[in-house]
Write an enzyme that holds these catalytic residues in place. Structure first.
Site, mmCIF file in Angstrom:
data_model
loop_
_atom_site.group_PDB
_atom_site.id
_atom_site.type_symbol
_atom_site.label_atom_id
_atom_site.label_comp_id
_atom_site.label_asym_id
_atom_site.label_seq_id
_atom_site.Cartn_x
_atom_site.Cartn_y
_atom_site.Cartn_z
ATOM 1 N N GLU A 6 44.988 43.331 40.779
ATOM 2 C CA GLU A 6 45.474 44.717 41.001
ATOM 3 C C GLU A 6 45.124 45.237 42.390
ATOM 4 O O GLU A 6 45.431 46.385 42.714
ATOM 5 C CB GLU A 6 44.892 45.713 39.976
ATOM 6 C CG GLU A 6 45.179 45.410 38.546
ATOM 7 C CD GLU A 6 44.572 46.447 37.585
ATOM 8 O OE1 GLU A 6 43.984 47.445 38.057
ATOM 9 O OE2 GLU A 6 44.712 46.258 36.361
ATOM 10 N N GLY A 7 44.424 44.460 43.204
ATOM 11 C CA GLY A 7 43.884 44.965 44.472
ATOM 12 C C GLY A 7 42.541 45.640 44.300
ATOM 13 O O GLY A 7 42.046 46.305 45.217
#
Lengths: 317, 317
Positions: B285-286
């Site tokens: 997701e970062g």
């Protein structure tokens, strides 16, 4: 520590929209934090950073790369917003309080006498105790004091053994000759004051006003159930004096950052704390712990703000 | 990269009110960042996080602990603000864009055909290129895609060698039997597609739309001189395909966080990047890179906001 709040936190974490364990240390931080705060899930909204400053008689022995007047000059810099900790506090949404402690009255040179008399020591502890904002929901204590890595190394040597050369590092950046002198000064102080009492007595004899104030603030935070992020070598030496006086005295603390100061890794080992960050800082001021505020904020933001599998309609594994 | 800006940054750093080197990696980050941005000293004001999502044909082989419909469910969760990356973006003052890529049309199973046709691959690269906000001053790219650690492991195996078992990890948490199957699937894909072209061709054959989009965004960021914080194993596998196509293609990138996914440390080694954080996350997701935004913000805040010795009237060493 509130076992029910921790159990509720752990159970809530298991329902959040992520694979179990996928937030790593953030999950443990959230559970630990909620155990100290108790009550409902909430984000961190009011972190406080306090920088205590003190002057050291032992500075006259030439143990620092900087002259002693820098302590007062840096206090002025903190007050004007020009130091690293001012920027780090701002980026992390933390309040910053600066507490200079009798800068015109350095402690005694600990190679000839106890650094502080009983009343001076009590006054410094109390200054730390009173500096904690009861409304804070996270605390970082930092320091400024030319020669205070010498004091911290002496405390670690007196309380943990291993010899002065094991704990003495370059501080703000002394050269080889400076390190050699500094190590000798630490050894002299420890020879005079070791085995004269518990951790707090060692703090009075070998510490400084800012180290005593940090210990006072850490104790107050525990009484107020405010979680703490410990900073570098000096902060941890002050914390060690508490841990050696009352086991479990640092249960409300996590380690923020592994300092480049050579003894810090071993000191964290003695405190059984695993640092959150390792970015090679060696500045003091609360800078390393200040950087870790953002990590703890994110941990609680995830814990309090994420949807559960049921709420989001996401299929579980 | 702007050598003059870097030299000015290094010279300015030396005048700031701290011992030389005392801010550790923050100093190097500030100099590197200013080299890419050029121009005057400035803080980071507009970080952008983009999460790309794609579906993978190879998911049908049973390589993930979660069903494939979770990709679309999590996109909805991102859009509703309920995922970890939403909270991390908010705490770090970053904008968050979510870009789902033809979720109803999974890539081909790479054990039987290239994952993407030429036009599909180009479309995904372009989606990444176009998702970057030219006004951003820092970029993080993250991903969501059930089975995409399988794709990333296949890319790393094809481009770096060492065998499928060297690069295949547990992803969202497969058990031993799942890991065994996943490793076999990676090996099948690599046997079919290895040595068929450069890094981008490997990305087309073994990657996925979200990996291609990440590569497109990284390339666009370089063209726009926007510094990037790389995320975990999947992001770095996409980045690797660029690095193997054009040497120096990742000079505008730092590594944000060492993932708990087993191959990530080796992958960062192959990219010659040292992670800023190591907090045991393995979420994607970062999230890991998103946590590091605060570190980079603090580095630039110190660089731009601190007083010099002369300004503050502090004595130098």
């Amino acid at each position: 520590c509130d076992d029910a709040a921790m159990a509720e936190a752990r159970a809530h974490d298991a329902m959040l929209t992520k694979p179990p364990g996928a937030l790593g240390r953030l999950e443990d931080l959230a559970v630990w934090y909620r155990g100290w705060r108790g009550g409902a899930r909430a984000e961190i909204a009011a972190p406080q950073i306090i920088v205590f400053a003190g002057n050291h008689g032992v500075a006259a022995r030439g143990v620092s790369a900087f002259p002693a007047e820098v302590t007062a000059q840096m206090v002025s810099n903190f007050e004007q917003g020009g130091a690293a900790i001012n920027q780090i506090a701002r980026v992390n949404g933390a309040s910053l309080d600066v507490v200079p402690l009798s800068l015109d009255r350095p402690t005694q040179d600990f190679t000839v006498a106890p650094a502080m008399a009983e009343d001076e020591f009590t006054e410094a502890l109390r200054a730390g105790w009173e500096a904690v904002n009861p409304e804070a929901d996270l605390l970082v204590v930092g320091e400024m004091g030319i020669a205070n890595t010498t004091s911290a190394a002496a405390l670690a040597t007196a309380l943990l053994g291993g010899g002065a050369e094991f704990w003495t590092g370059r501080g703000t950046g002394v050269d080889d000759a400076g390190l050699s002198l500094k190590t000798e000064v630490v050894a002299e102080g420890v020879a005079l004051h070791a085995d004269k009492g518990d951790g707090l007595e060692a703090l009075r004899r070998l510490g400084g006003r800012e180290l005593a104030a940090m210990a006072g603030a850490l104790a107050r935070a525990r009484a107020l159930r405010i979680p703490v992020i410990l900073d570098g070598f000096i902060c941890c030496a002050a914390a060690l004096s508490l841990a050696r006086t009352a086991p479990g005295a640092l249960d409300h603390c996590v380690a923020g950052h592994l300092s480049a100061e050579s003894g810090h890794r071993r000191l964290l080992g003695a405190l059984d704390k695993e640092p959150l960050l390792e970015l090679n800082l060696r500045l003091g001021e609360g800078s390393g712990a200040g950087l870790a505020i953002g990590i703890l904020k994110a941990a609680l933001a995830c814990h309090a703000g994420m949807a559960t599998f049921a709420e989001a309609g996401v299929s579980d594994a």
